[in-house]
Design an enzyme around this catalytic site. Structure first.
Site, PDB file in Angstrom:
ATOM      1  N   LYS A 149       0.807  -1.218   0.000  1.00  0.00           N
ATOM      2  CA  LYS A 149       0.000   0.000   0.000  1.00  0.00           C
ATOM      3  C   LYS A 149       0.846   1.277   0.000  1.00  0.00           C
ATOM      4  O   LYS A 149       0.369   2.336  -0.435  1.00  0.00           O
ATOM      5  CB  LYS A 149      -0.922   0.009   1.224  1.00  0.00           C
ATOM      6  CG  LYS A 149      -2.009  -1.050   1.223  1.00  0.00           C
ATOM      7  CD  LYS A 149      -3.186  -0.638   0.380  1.00  0.00           C
ATOM      8  CE  LYS A 149      -4.375  -1.559   0.567  1.00  0.00           C
ATOM      9  NZ  LYS A 149      -5.571  -1.102  -0.165  1.00  0.00           N
ATOM     10  N   THR A 160      -8.581   9.441   5.039  1.00  0.00           N
ATOM     11  CA  THR A 160      -8.894   8.178   4.376  1.00  0.00           C
ATOM     12  C   THR A 160      -9.639   7.267   5.337  1.00  0.00           C
ATOM     13  O   THR A 160      -9.877   7.613   6.504  1.00  0.00           O
ATOM     14  CB  THR A 160      -7.611   7.497   3.869  1.00  0.00           C
ATOM     15  OG1 THR A 160      -7.966   6.462   2.949  1.00  0.00           O
ATOM     16  CG2 THR A 160      -6.795   6.893   5.012  1.00  0.00           C
ATOM     17  N   GLU A 189      -9.578 -14.240  -4.123  1.00  0.00           N
ATOM     18  CA  GLU A 189     -10.521 -13.656  -3.185  1.00  0.00           C
ATOM     19  C   GLU A 189     -11.014 -14.720  -2.199  1.00  0.00           C
ATOM     20  O   GLU A 189     -11.153 -15.888  -2.551  1.00  0.00           O
ATOM     21  CB  GLU A 189     -11.715 -13.121  -3.993  1.00  0.00           C
ATOM     22  CG  GLU A 189     -12.560 -12.103  -3.315  1.00  0.00           C
ATOM     23  CD  GLU A 189     -13.566 -11.498  -4.281  1.00  0.00           C
ATOM     24  OE1 GLU A 189     -13.820 -10.300  -4.176  1.00  0.00           O
ATOM     25  OE2 GLU A 189     -14.113 -12.221  -5.142  1.00  0.00           O
ATOM     26  N   SER A 235      -8.591  -0.530   6.848  1.00  0.00           N
ATOM     27  CA  SER A 235      -8.546  -1.623   7.820  1.00  0.00           C
ATOM     28  C   SER A 235      -7.168  -1.703   8.458  1.00  0.00           C
ATOM     29  O   SER A 235      -6.960  -2.451   9.406  1.00  0.00           O
ATOM     30  CB  SER A 235      -8.881  -2.954   7.136  1.00  0.00           C
ATOM     31  OG  SER A 235      -7.913  -3.253   6.136  1.00  0.00           O
ATOM     32  N   GLY A 281      -9.131  -7.262  -2.956  1.00  0.00           N
ATOM     33  CA  GLY A 281     -10.053  -6.640  -2.020  1.00  0.00           C
ATOM     34  C   GLY A 281     -10.827  -5.581  -2.781  1.00  0.00           C
ATOM     35  O   GLY A 281     -11.784  -5.851  -3.486  1.00  0.00           O
ATOM     36  N   GLY A 282     -10.345  -4.339  -2.701  1.00  0.00           N
ATOM     37  CA  GLY A 282     -10.962  -3.266  -3.468  1.00  0.00           C
ATOM     38  C   GLY A 282     -10.476  -3.208  -4.904  1.00  0.00           C
ATOM     39  O   GLY A 282     -11.073  -2.528  -5.737  1.00  0.00           O
ATOM     40  N   ASN A 328      -3.591  -1.353   6.534  1.00  0.00           N
ATOM     41  CA  ASN A 328      -2.399  -1.207   5.697  1.00  0.00           C
ATOM     42  C   ASN A 328      -2.376   0.101   4.914  1.00  0.00           C
ATOM     43  O   ASN A 328      -1.328   0.741   4.789  1.00  0.00           O
ATOM     44  CB  ASN A 328      -2.262  -2.401   4.755  1.00  0.00           C
ATOM     45  CG  ASN A 328      -1.751  -3.639   5.467  1.00  0.00           C
ATOM     46  OD1 ASN A 328      -1.216  -3.556   6.564  1.00  0.00           O
ATOM     47  ND2 ASN A 328      -1.921  -4.795   4.850  1.00  0.00           N
TER      48      ASN A 328
END
Length: 311
Positions: free
Chosen positions: A56, A78, A204, A81, A181-182, A83
């Site tokens: 990230k 922002t 996933e 969760s 994830g996103g 990271n």
């Protein structure tokens, strides 16, 4: 090359140049024992060794570097969760940017502490996408500068630099695999994989399979309840990430939480690296779908290592 959304390989290449002086060019590791266990040649792009402990940092750094001096002075907001919040805070420390993060009340204590270590101002919010969206909407109403975790062109381009480094070093790879994830990491990796002519798979958890469902229906599906141990993968796709993924991803494969936990143990046993369950999904997928990957040369992005050994 086909242009997808407002992003292409050139944006990833430019991001690599932009962050080169600040991000780590992480190592690529191999383990003969792991290769034998999986029945293929696996090249581990170790972004668990990136600054702040996860890939990230790449996107966060790329995004902050493109703010004006006035915007940097204002600071950014922002949700995370863990990271992305830590990465943005770490980049913010380097560049003199204050970072505020909305964090779910049930977030990993390890990741919460990591964000605080880099100086993030943390605001607790309820778990789930609805609370995230409400928090960001409130911040936006105050004219805050929002740097989202994944659905932003600068974030996507920055995340794609992990795949770019991997394929620069090993251009012969048959394919790439990333957790999903996103979709910031996967969509950025898709842009790079297409440029190099490699296949690209997203992985996933079964308990967070909205990405697979989105690919099947052609429309973004909402995130499922946050019940998977893969805490970094519990968000829905965004419009920017989905625009790329639906056109360029080879497939999205699902794994169970039990398979991810077993893969986490396998990586520890064969490499000595303790990685997040989210990261271990890529290894779990090779084990679950051997007919796809047998005897292939596969590049996998180890996305993060921010977890305690006994999670």
């Amino acid at each position: 090359m086909r242009k997808v959304s407002m992003l292409d390989f050139a944006k990833v290449d430019a991001a690599a140049d932009r962050i080169a002086a600040r991000a780590v060019r992480t190592p690529v590791k191999q383990s003969q024992a792991l290769n034998e266990a999986l029945g293929c040649q696996v090249y581990l792009k170790c972004d668990n060794l990136q600054k702040s402990g996860a890939f990230k940092f790449r996107g966060a750094c790329n995004a902050l570097l493109q703010l004006s001096p006035e915007q940097r002075q204002q600071g950014v907001v922002t949700v995370s969760s863990g990271n992305h919040g830590a990465a943005l805070a770490a980049a913010g420390q380097m560049l003199g940017v204050k970072v505020t993060v909305g964090v779910a009340s049930n977030a990993s204590p390890f990741k919460r502490a990591n964000m605080q270590r880099y100086g993030a101002d943390i605001i607790s919010i309820e778990p789930g996408m609805a609370a995230r969206e409400a928090f960001l909407a409130e911040q936006q109403s105050r004219d805050a500068i929002i740097i989202p975790p994944y659905d932003h062109p600068d974030i996507i381009a920055g995340q794609g630099t992990a795949a770019l480094e991997l394929l620069e070093d090993y251009p012969q790879l048959w394919g790439l695999m990333t957790p999903l994830g996103g979709g910031g990491l996967l969509s950025g990796s898709c842009l790079v994989a297409e440029h190099y002519g490699a296949f690209c798979y997203g992985i996933e958890p079964e308990l967070a399979s909205d990405g697979k469902q989105s690919l099947q229906t052609g429309e973004i599906q909402p995130a499922m309840p946050p019940t998977s141990i893969c805490d970094g993968l519990l968000t829905s796709l965004g419009k920017h990430t989905f625009a790329i993924i639906k056109e360029q991803v080879t497939d999205i494969l699902l794994v169970s939480d039990e398979e991810a936990a077993a893969a986490q143990q396998l990586v520890d046993k064969t490499t000595g690296m303790w990685i997040e369950p989210s990261s271990a999904t890529v290894i779990a997928a090779i084990q679950r779908y051997p007919e796809i990957f047998r005897e292939k040369s596969i590049g996998v992005i180890i996305s993060g290592g921010n977890c305690t050994r006994f999670t």
